[in-house]
Design a protein around this motif. Sequence first.
Motif, short mmCIF file in Angstrom:
data_model
loop_
_atom_site.label_atom_id
_atom_site.label_comp_id
_atom_site.label_asym_id
_atom_site.label_seq_id
_atom_site.Cartn_x
_atom_site.Cartn_y
_atom_site.Cartn_z
N HIS A 164 37.18 17.02 15.76
CA HIS A 164 36.89 16.48 17.10
C HIS A 164 37.76 15.26 17.39
N HIS A 165 37.96 14.43 16.39
CA HIS A 165 38.77 13.21 16.56
C HIS A 165 40.20 13.55 16.99
N PHE A 166 40.73 14.65 16.46
CA PHE A 166 42.12 15.01 16.77
C PHE A 166 42.23 16.14 17.80
N GLY A 167 41.11 16.63 18.27
CA GLY A 167 41.12 17.70 19.26
C GLY A 167 41.65 19.02 18.72
N LEU A 168 41.28 19.35 17.48
CA LEU A 168 41.77 20.56 16.83
C LEU A 168 40.63 21.56 16.58
N GLN A 169 41.02 22.80 16.31
CA GLN A 169 40.07 23.87 16.02
C GLN A 169 39.92 24.06 14.51
N PRO A 170 38.77 24.59 14.05
CA PRO A 170 38.57 24.80 12.61
C PRO A 170 39.66 25.64 11.95
N ALA A 171 40.14 26.66 12.65
CA ALA A 171 41.16 27.54 12.06
C ALA A 171 42.50 26.84 11.87
N GLU A 172 42.66 25.65 12.43
CA GLU A 172 43.89 24.88 12.28
C GLU A 172 43.81 23.91 11.10
N ALA A 173 42.69 23.95 10.36
CA ALA A 173 42.46 23.00 9.28
C ALA A 173 42.45 23.67 7.92
N LEU A 174 42.95 22.95 6.92
CA LEU A 174 42.82 23.34 5.52
C LEU A 174 42.06 22.24 4.81
N VAL A 175 40.89 22.59 4.27
CA VAL A 175 40.06 21.64 3.53
C VAL A 175 40.34 21.82 2.04
N VAL A 176 40.67 20.73 1.35
CA VAL A 176 41.08 20.80 -0.04
C VAL A 176 40.13 19.98 -0.91
N GLY A 177 39.60 20.61 -1.96
CA GLY A 177 38.69 19.89 -2.85
C GLY A 177 38.54 20.58 -4.18
N ASP A 178 37.87 19.90 -5.10
CA ASP A 178 37.76 20.41 -6.47
C ASP A 178 36.40 21.00 -6.80
N THR A 179 35.43 20.90 -5.90
CA THR A 179 34.09 21.41 -6.21
C THR A 179 33.61 22.40 -5.16
N ILE A 180 32.54 23.10 -5.51
CA ILE A 180 31.97 24.06 -4.56
C ILE A 180 31.48 23.36 -3.30
N PHE A 181 31.10 22.09 -3.41
CA PHE A 181 30.61 21.37 -2.23
C PHE A 181 31.72 21.19 -1.19
N ASP A 182 32.94 20.99 -1.66
CA ASP A 182 34.08 20.88 -0.75
C ASP A 182 34.35 22.22 -0.06
N ILE A 183 34.33 23.28 -0.85
CA ILE A 183 34.59 24.62 -0.29
C ILE A 183 33.49 24.99 0.70
N GLN A 184 32.25 24.72 0.34
CA GLN A 184 31.14 25.02 1.25
C GLN A 184 31.25 24.23 2.54
N MET A 185 31.63 22.96 2.45
CA MET A 185 31.81 22.13 3.64
C MET A 185 32.85 22.75 4.57
N GLY A 186 33.99 23.13 3.99
CA GLY A 186 35.05 23.72 4.80
C GLY A 186 34.64 25.04 5.41
N ARG A 187 34.01 25.90 4.63
CA ARG A 187 33.58 27.20 5.15
C ARG A 187 32.49 27.05 6.20
N ASN A 188 31.58 26.10 5.99
CA ASN A 188 30.53 25.86 6.98
C ASN A 188 31.11 25.43 8.33
N ALA A 189 32.29 24.80 8.28
CA ALA A 189 32.95 24.36 9.51
C ALA A 189 33.84 25.44 10.11
N GLY A 190 34.08 26.52 9.36
CA GLY A 190 34.96 27.58 9.83
C GLY A 190 36.42 27.32 9.54
N ALA A 191 36.71 26.39 8.61
CA ALA A 191 38.08 26.05 8.26
C ALA A 191 38.56 26.87 7.07
N LYS A 192 39.87 26.87 6.85
CA LYS A 192 40.42 27.44 5.63
C LYS A 192 40.15 26.48 4.48
#
Length: 227
Positions: A164-192
């Motif tokens: 929202h801060h940058f005016g972007l869509q979830p499909a334009e984002a890549l969420v990177v993390g080392d735990t399942i919580f990071d992956i779940q956060m990204g998937r819950n938002a609809g991001a890669k």
Amino acid sequence: MCNFASKTATKMKTKIVILDFDGTLGDSQALITRTMKTTLKQLGLPERTTEECAKTIGLPLKECFKALQNMTEEQAEACAHLYHKLFMENNVPGAVPAFPGVVETIKQLHNEGLIVTIASSRGHQSLVAFVQELHLEPYIRLILGADDVENAKPNAEPVLNTLHHFGLQPAEALVVGDTIFDIQMGRNAGAKTCGVTYGNGKREDLEAAFADYIIDNFAEIKQCLEQ
């Protein structure tokens, strides 16, 4: 190499990379687990192993202690308060080194026109201090800590607020993390999503969480952006 682990990634140009901190950018496991174990000991609570403590990294602080053992909200608050005090005493400059390739790759991503941000369950000020210590202020466009959101990971709020801060869509984002919580956060938002294997999580857990990509070295993020 960057492994395409899931077939769910949306084919849309990535414009923003949202990074976890602990276990993704900073090698903080020893500092965190040692502080958690000291907290439990000083409060007279049952001891937990380093491995048990490491499995909770990525959750909000109170939730980490609740995951280790049954406790009341008051006990969790006491744990979080003491942990924060001990952590601030131990988190001296150099206590949390960056993983190999982190600084160089963040600069490259920025120079190639990508927006690079941080979304972490760590407190905002400690994230700022880390970014300043590594002289990454010109390259990290936004920092969101646990105290910047009402609902921390695995809730989608940190990612959605960033987009929202940058005016972007979830499909334009890549969420990177080392735990399942990071992956779940990204998937819950609809991001890669991209899981890293060198931090606190295990490859099989990242695969089970349906990470779109899995990498063994931070620099391999660039390969994922090309797929």
